[in-house]
Write an enzyme that holds these catalytic residues in place. Structure first.
Site, PDB file in Angstrom:
ATOM      1  N   GLY A 160       6.452 -10.596  -4.482  1.00  0.00           N
ATOM      2  CA  GLY A 160       5.044 -10.871  -4.149  1.00  0.00           C
ATOM      3  C   GLY A 160       4.954 -11.803  -2.964  1.00  0.00           C
ATOM      4  N   LEU A 161       3.733 -11.974  -2.496  1.00  0.00           N
ATOM      5  CA  LEU A 161       3.482 -12.823  -1.326  1.00  0.00           C
ATOM      6  C   LEU A 161       3.869 -14.273  -1.597  1.00  0.00           C
ATOM      7  CD1 LEU A 161      -0.100 -11.517  -0.394  1.00  0.00           C
ATOM      8  CD2 LEU A 161       2.024 -11.109   0.900  1.00  0.00           C
ATOM      9  N   GLY A 181       3.193 -17.852  -2.311  1.00  0.00           N
ATOM     10  CA  GLY A 181       2.055 -18.473  -3.002  1.00  0.00           C
ATOM     11  C   GLY A 181       1.486 -17.637  -4.131  1.00  0.00           C
ATOM     12  N   SER A 230       7.743 -18.333  -8.227  1.00  0.00           N
ATOM     13  CA  SER A 230       8.587 -19.411  -8.766  1.00  0.00           C
ATOM     14  C   SER A 230       7.992 -19.969 -10.056  1.00  0.00           C
ATOM     15  CB  SER A 230       8.731 -20.550  -7.751  1.00  0.00           C
ATOM     16  OG  SER A 230       9.144 -20.036  -6.519  1.00  0.00           O
ATOM     17  N   ARG A 271      18.237 -19.801   0.365  1.00  0.00           N
ATOM     18  CA  ARG A 271      18.281 -19.965   1.820  1.00  0.00           C
ATOM     19  C   ARG A 271      18.816 -21.348   2.208  1.00  0.00           C
ATOM     20  NH1 ARG A 271      15.751 -16.373   5.289  1.00  0.00           N
ATOM     21  NH2 ARG A 271      14.906 -14.508   4.316  1.00  0.00           N
ATOM     22  N   ARG A 324      16.028 -10.107   6.342  1.00  0.00           N
ATOM     23  CA  ARG A 324      15.413 -10.051   5.001  1.00  0.00           C
ATOM     24  C   ARG A 324      16.154  -9.008   4.167  1.00  0.00           C
ATOM     25  NH1 ARG A 324       9.611 -12.341   4.755  1.00  0.00           N
ATOM     26  NH2 ARG A 324       8.921 -12.526   6.911  1.00  0.00           N
ATOM     27  N   SER A 366      10.789 -10.407  -1.021  1.00  0.00           N
ATOM     28  CA  SER A 366      11.347  -9.039  -0.947  1.00  0.00           C
ATOM     29  C   SER A 366      10.270  -8.031  -0.534  1.00  0.00           C
ATOM     30  CB  SER A 366      12.020  -8.643  -2.260  1.00  0.00           C
ATOM     31  OG  SER A 366      11.306  -9.044  -3.399  1.00  0.00           O
TER      32      SER A 366
END
Ligand SMILES: Nc1ncnc2c1ncn2[C@@H]1O[C@H](COP(=O)(O)OS(=O)(=O)O)[C@@H](OP(=O)(O)O)[C@H]1O
Ligand SMILES: Nc1ncnc2c1ncn2[C@@H]1O[C@H](COP(=O)(O)OP(=O)(O)O)[C@@H](O)[C@H]1O
Length: 286
Positions: A116-117, A119, A123, A149, A163, A190
């Site tokens: 997902g985007l 925000g 997490s 990362r 990516r 992703s």
């Protein structure tokens, strides 16, 4: 803060085997689900009858036999193969495999892939899910895009090829965790369907559970906990997902998290939605 309930002590392995072989309960995988790719049922013997688990990671054995290495039977060289740039390699097996680990852990190793985007709550869901499963005595491990990362993927940028490499590496690592019998929770933007599908293809059938955080861009942007959308709108970050870089939503995923009456479900509710799926499909035993 939540209180950590001590996980229940595991039963002796022998008694779990007995339980697994005597119960007539059908342990998931064949129940009606969101995806058309119907999972294969696993039954009475539970994990004991699971050929994929028996094959485990070695089910992925691949490569071409090197023709220069003598293929006459009994030479011992029949199993020496070339995979990618690696030549003359051989697969080593161990008598303790995925099946034995799963029986010990009373769960089926799998990958919960949260996409997902920025925000959208990936997490947050990953942490809530890990906590809820832990409290019920299940072993999880989170692979979070941001965190990886800092190490494994520190050499990668946000251009499409990087990516893709990011997702490929995390897919491989997630596959190892699943083979270890762990419920691996991967939380990454992703953004490309083909990269996510390539990870799905790495795993034994039905053990890749894709969760789509279907939260509108406006909501993510209003949250903007790191101030990144603001920077992207100001042109200070280039190629930011959802602003000037694409996000391809899943077309056929296992679980969709979405707003209800304009409100996001609470983290606990989101976690429960995933846990219900895992129970229904037989990933959680005991
Ligand atoms: N250009 C650009 N686009 C998107 N995201 C960006 C970018 N630059 C930095 N960030 C931060 O990196 C986090 C996403 O890393 P991922 O590894 O999950 O991204 S990806 O899956 O490779 O697309 C992402 O974390 P989340 O907000 O948790 O998603 C951002 O904090
Ligand atoms: N279900 C939810 N309801 C309300 N706020 C949420 C929810 N999930 C996440 N948030 C908030 O949204 C912000 C982004 O969440 P985060 O989990 O960091 O998203 P992502 O990992 O997708 O970038 C955080 O401030 C978080 O507290």
């Amino acid at each position: 803060m939540f209180a950590l309930a001590p996980p229940p002590p595991p039963p002796p392995l022998r008694s779990f085997v007995a339980l697994a072989t005597t119960t007539t309960t059908k342990l998931g995988f064949g129940l009606p689900g969101a995806r058309s790719r119907a999972p294969r049922p696993i039954t009475a013997a539970a994990l004991d009858g699971d050929d994929e688990a028996r094959a485990g990671f070695r089910g992925r054995r691949q490569g071409a036999v090197d023709p220069t290495l003598g293929s006459s039977s009994g030479s011992g060289m029949e199993n020496v193969v070339t995979v990618g740039k690696s030549t003359n390699i051989l697969w080593h097996d161990c008598p303790i495999g995925k099946l034995e680990r799963q029986m010990l852990l009373k769960q089926k190793g799998c990958v919960i892939w949260i996409t997902g985007l920025s925000g959208s709550g990936k997490s947050t869901l990953a942490c809530a899910l890990s906590r809820e499963l832990h409290c019920r005595g299940h072993l999880t491990y989170i692979l979070d895009g941001d965190n990886l990362r800092h190490g494994l993927n520190r050499d990668l940028s946000f251009k499409a090829e990087d990516r893709a490499e990011n997702i490929r590496r995390v897919g491989e690592v997630a596959n190892l965790f699943a083979d270890a019998g762990v419920i691996c929770i991967a939380s990454l933007i992703s953004p490309y369907r083909r990269d996510r599908d390539a990870c799905r293809a790495l795993l034994p059938e039905s053990t890749f559970v894709e969760v789509f955080m279907n939260v509108p861009l406006e909501v993510c942007e209003a949250r903007d906990p790191k101030g990144l959308y603001k920077l992207a709108r100001a042109g200070k970050i280039k190629g930011f997902t959802g602003i000037d870089d694409p996000y391809e939503p899943p077309l056929d995923c296992e679980i969709v998290i979405q707003l209800k009456d304009g409100k996001c479900p609470t983290p606990k509710c989101m976690a429960e939605q995933v846990i219900s799926y895992l129970r229904e499909k037989g990933f959680l035993l005991g």
